[in-house]
Design a protein around this motif. Structure first.
Motif, PDB file in Angstrom:
ATOM      1  N   LYS A 193      -5.853   7.716   0.532  1.00  0.00           N
ATOM      2  CA  LYS A 193      -5.380   6.592  -0.280  1.00  0.00           C
ATOM      3  C   LYS A 193      -4.274   5.797   0.421  1.00  0.00           C
ATOM      4  O   LYS A 193      -3.589   5.005  -0.205  1.00  0.00           O
ATOM      5  CB  LYS A 193      -4.860   7.102  -1.626  1.00  0.00           C
ATOM      6  CG  LYS A 193      -5.914   7.786  -2.490  1.00  0.00           C
ATOM      7  CD  LYS A 193      -5.333   8.226  -3.829  1.00  0.00           C
ATOM      8  CE  LYS A 193      -6.373   8.930  -4.673  1.00  0.00           C
ATOM      9  NZ  LYS A 193      -7.452   8.013  -5.111  1.00  0.00           N
ATOM     10  N   GLU A 194      -4.113   6.025   1.717  1.00  0.00           N
ATOM     11  CA  GLU A 194      -3.028   5.379   2.451  1.00  0.00           C
ATOM     12  C   GLU A 194      -3.048   3.854   2.340  1.00  0.00           C
ATOM     13  O   GLU A 194      -1.997   3.213   2.321  1.00  0.00           O
ATOM     14  CB  GLU A 194      -3.082   5.771   3.931  1.00  0.00           C
ATOM     15  CG  GLU A 194      -2.786   7.236   4.222  1.00  0.00           C
ATOM     16  CD  GLU A 194      -4.036   8.107   4.148  1.00  0.00           C
ATOM     17  OE1 GLU A 194      -3.979   9.239   4.638  1.00  0.00           O
ATOM     18  OE2 GLU A 194      -5.073   7.625   3.621  1.00  0.00           O
ATOM     19  N   ARG A 195      -4.240   3.256   2.240  1.00  0.00           N
ATOM     20  CA  ARG A 195      -4.347   1.798   2.205  1.00  0.00           C
ATOM     21  C   ARG A 195      -4.541   1.249   0.793  1.00  0.00           C
ATOM     22  O   ARG A 195      -4.776   0.046   0.620  1.00  0.00           O
ATOM     23  CB  ARG A 195      -5.495   1.341   3.104  1.00  0.00           C
ATOM     24  CG  ARG A 195      -5.252   1.669   4.578  1.00  0.00           C
ATOM     25  CD  ARG A 195      -6.326   1.086   5.466  1.00  0.00           C
ATOM     26  NE  ARG A 195      -6.089   1.405   6.881  1.00  0.00           N
ATOM     27  CZ  ARG A 195      -6.866   1.008   7.881  1.00  0.00           C
ATOM     28  NH1 ARG A 195      -7.939   0.268   7.635  1.00  0.00           N
ATOM     29  NH2 ARG A 195      -6.573   1.344   9.122  1.00  0.00           N
ATOM     30  N   SER A 196      -4.418   2.133  -0.207  1.00  0.00           N
ATOM     31  CA  SER A 196      -4.521   1.689  -1.606  1.00  0.00           C
ATOM     32  C   SER A 196      -3.214   1.050  -2.039  1.00  0.00           C
ATOM     33  O   SER A 196      -2.129   1.530  -1.689  1.00  0.00           O
ATOM     34  CB  SER A 196      -4.833   2.878  -2.515  1.00  0.00           C
ATOM     35  OG  SER A 196      -6.067   3.465  -2.191  1.00  0.00           O
ATOM     36  N   LEU A 197      -3.298  -0.047  -2.785  1.00  0.00           N
ATOM     37  CA  LEU A 197      -2.092  -0.665  -3.316  1.00  0.00           C
ATOM     38  C   LEU A 197      -1.442   0.265  -4.326  1.00  0.00           C
ATOM     39  O   LEU A 197      -2.128   0.885  -5.155  1.00  0.00           O
ATOM     40  CB  LEU A 197      -2.424  -2.000  -3.982  1.00  0.00           C
ATOM     41  CG  LEU A 197      -2.913  -3.146  -3.077  1.00  0.00           C
ATOM     42  CD1 LEU A 197      -3.258  -4.363  -3.918  1.00  0.00           C
ATOM     43  CD2 LEU A 197      -1.850  -3.496  -2.042  1.00  0.00           C
ATOM     44  N   ALA A 198      -0.115   0.375  -4.274  1.00  0.00           N
ATOM     45  CA  ALA A 198       0.595   1.260  -5.199  1.00  0.00           C
ATOM     46  C   ALA A 198       0.308   0.891  -6.647  1.00  0.00           C
ATOM     47  O   ALA A 198       0.228   1.754  -7.523  1.00  0.00           O
ATOM     48  CB  ALA A 198       2.093   1.201  -4.926  1.00  0.00           C
ATOM     49  N   GLY A 199       0.125  -0.405  -6.906  1.00  0.00           N
ATOM     50  CA  GLY A 199      -0.123  -0.861  -8.273  1.00  0.00           C
ATOM     51  C   GLY A 199      -1.449  -0.399  -8.847  1.00  0.00           C
ATOM     52  O   GLY A 199      -1.643  -0.448 -10.062  1.00  0.00           O
ATOM     53  N   THR A 200      -2.373   0.042  -7.988  1.00  0.00           N
ATOM     54  CA  THR A 200      -3.684   0.491  -8.468  1.00  0.00           C
ATOM     55  C   THR A 200      -3.719   1.997  -8.726  1.00  0.00           C
ATOM     56  O   THR A 200      -4.721   2.510  -9.221  1.00  0.00           O
ATOM     57  CB  THR A 200      -4.779   0.139  -7.453  1.00  0.00           C
ATOM     58  OG1 THR A 200      -4.580   0.899  -6.242  1.00  0.00           O
ATOM     59  CG2 THR A 200      -4.766  -1.348  -7.135  1.00  0.00           C
ATOM     60  N   THR A 251       0.828  -1.200   0.000  1.00  0.00           N
ATOM     61  CA  THR A 251       0.000   0.000   0.000  1.00  0.00           C
ATOM     62  C   THR A 251       0.868   1.258   0.000  1.00  0.00           C
ATOM     63  O   THR A 251       2.094   1.185   0.147  1.00  0.00           O
ATOM     64  CB  THR A 251      -0.907   0.039   1.239  1.00  0.00           C
ATOM     65  OG1 THR A 251      -0.081   0.186   2.407  1.00  0.00           O
ATOM     66  CG2 THR A 251      -1.742  -1.226   1.348  1.00  0.00           C
ATOM     67  N   VAL A 252       0.217   2.395  -0.154  1.00  0.00           N
ATOM     68  CA  VAL A 252       0.914   3.679  -0.081  1.00  0.00           C
ATOM     69  C   VAL A 252       1.686   3.784   1.224  1.00  0.00           C
ATOM     70  O   VAL A 252       2.886   4.096   1.252  1.00  0.00           O
ATOM     71  CB  VAL A 252      -0.101   4.844  -0.191  1.00  0.00           C
ATOM     72  CG1 VAL A 252       0.556   6.176   0.184  1.00  0.00           C
ATOM     73  CG2 VAL A 252      -0.688   4.903  -1.598  1.00  0.00           C
TER      74      VAL A 252
END
Length: 263
Positions: A128-135, A93-94
């Motif tokens: 967006k802290e818990r968003s995967l970097a790949g998304t 994640t971020v």
């Protein structure tokens, strides 16, 4: 004047091939230096030497007053590096990416927590802290990668084509951040193929075939060459080094003019 980078007769050879050929230049602290040249010109090899990844064949390079060959670890601690590939772990994640880089540089939990918060706000990644970097989109990845490069509070930031493949709005936002960092005293060395970006640098240097062709402020170069912009100078330098007009190569493609007709 104090220099963030001081290079003297820096050379790198790979067997019989000379990738960087005796270049010398200095970058004042707190400035933005545009390192310009076509692919294969020696930019990346120079950067890898400045980061302590490659040892020079000869010559000398100081980064924040430290010798890149003899004080490699100290050099690495003093700089942040970001490539066009963004150097992110896409399955993290971020927040996890920022935690990872903080751990690499040995930051304490308290320092990491405070800097993470500030960097997430800078990158406009709040929520967006818990968003995967790949998304993330290209622009978001770009700013997250910059945050990872800044988390240990480097004195020097090296950016290797950081805006390649991102949209114009993200490019503009990114450069506003870069100029803000420079005003805070962080020195920036950036490679770019976008000449409008290069024109906002304090100084630019053209490297071709491993040799530094010219170095000055964008305004000084444009006035000296009597050119309209840096793009015209860039093309002129490439043509001079290669001994041919770029347009001439396409004029030789006779089939595009219908010259390959067959009975």
């Amino acid at each position: 004047m104090e220099y963030a980078i001081s290079v003297e007769n820096l050379t790198k050879k790979f067997d019989s091939f000379t990738a960087v050929d005796g270049i010398s230049f200095s970058i004042p602290k707190g400035s933005i230096f545009g390192f310009l040249g076509p692919n294969g010109s020696g930019k990346s090899t120079t950067i890898r030497m400045l980061c302590g990844v490659l040892h020079p064949t000869s010559g000398k390079a100081l980064v924040m007053g430290k010798d890149v060959t003899r004080e490699t670890e100290a050099v690495r601690q003093s700089l942040g590096y970001m490539s066009q590939r963004f150097s992110l772990y896409e399955d993290l994640t971020v927040e996890e990416n920022l935690n990872f880089y903080a751990g690499v540089y040995g930051l304490s939990g308290k320092v990491t927590s405070q800097r993470k918060k500030e960097l997430i706000e800078m990158a406009n990644l709040t929520g967006k802290e818990r968003s995967l970097a790949g998304t993330l989109s290209g622009g978001w990845k770009q700013r997250l990668a910059l945050g990872c490069a800044l988390i240990h509070k480097p004195e020097l930031l090296i950016l290797d084509e950081p805006t390649a493949g991102v949209d114009p709005v993200s490019r503009r936002v990114f450069w506003e951040i870069i100029h803000s960092l420079a005003r805070q005293g962080i020195t920036v060395l950036v490679t770019t193929h976008y000449m409008d970006e290069a024109e906002s640098c304090s100084q630019v240097g053209f490297i071709l075939n491993g040799r530094l062709m010219d170095i000055a402020s964008p305004r000084e170069l444009i006035e000296k060459e009597g050119a309209k912009n840096l793009e015209d100078i860039f093309i002129k330098q490439v043509e001079k080094a290669e001994g041919s007009r770029l347009a001439g190569r396409f004029e030789q493609l006779g089939f595009l003019r219908g010259d390959d007709r067959h009975d």
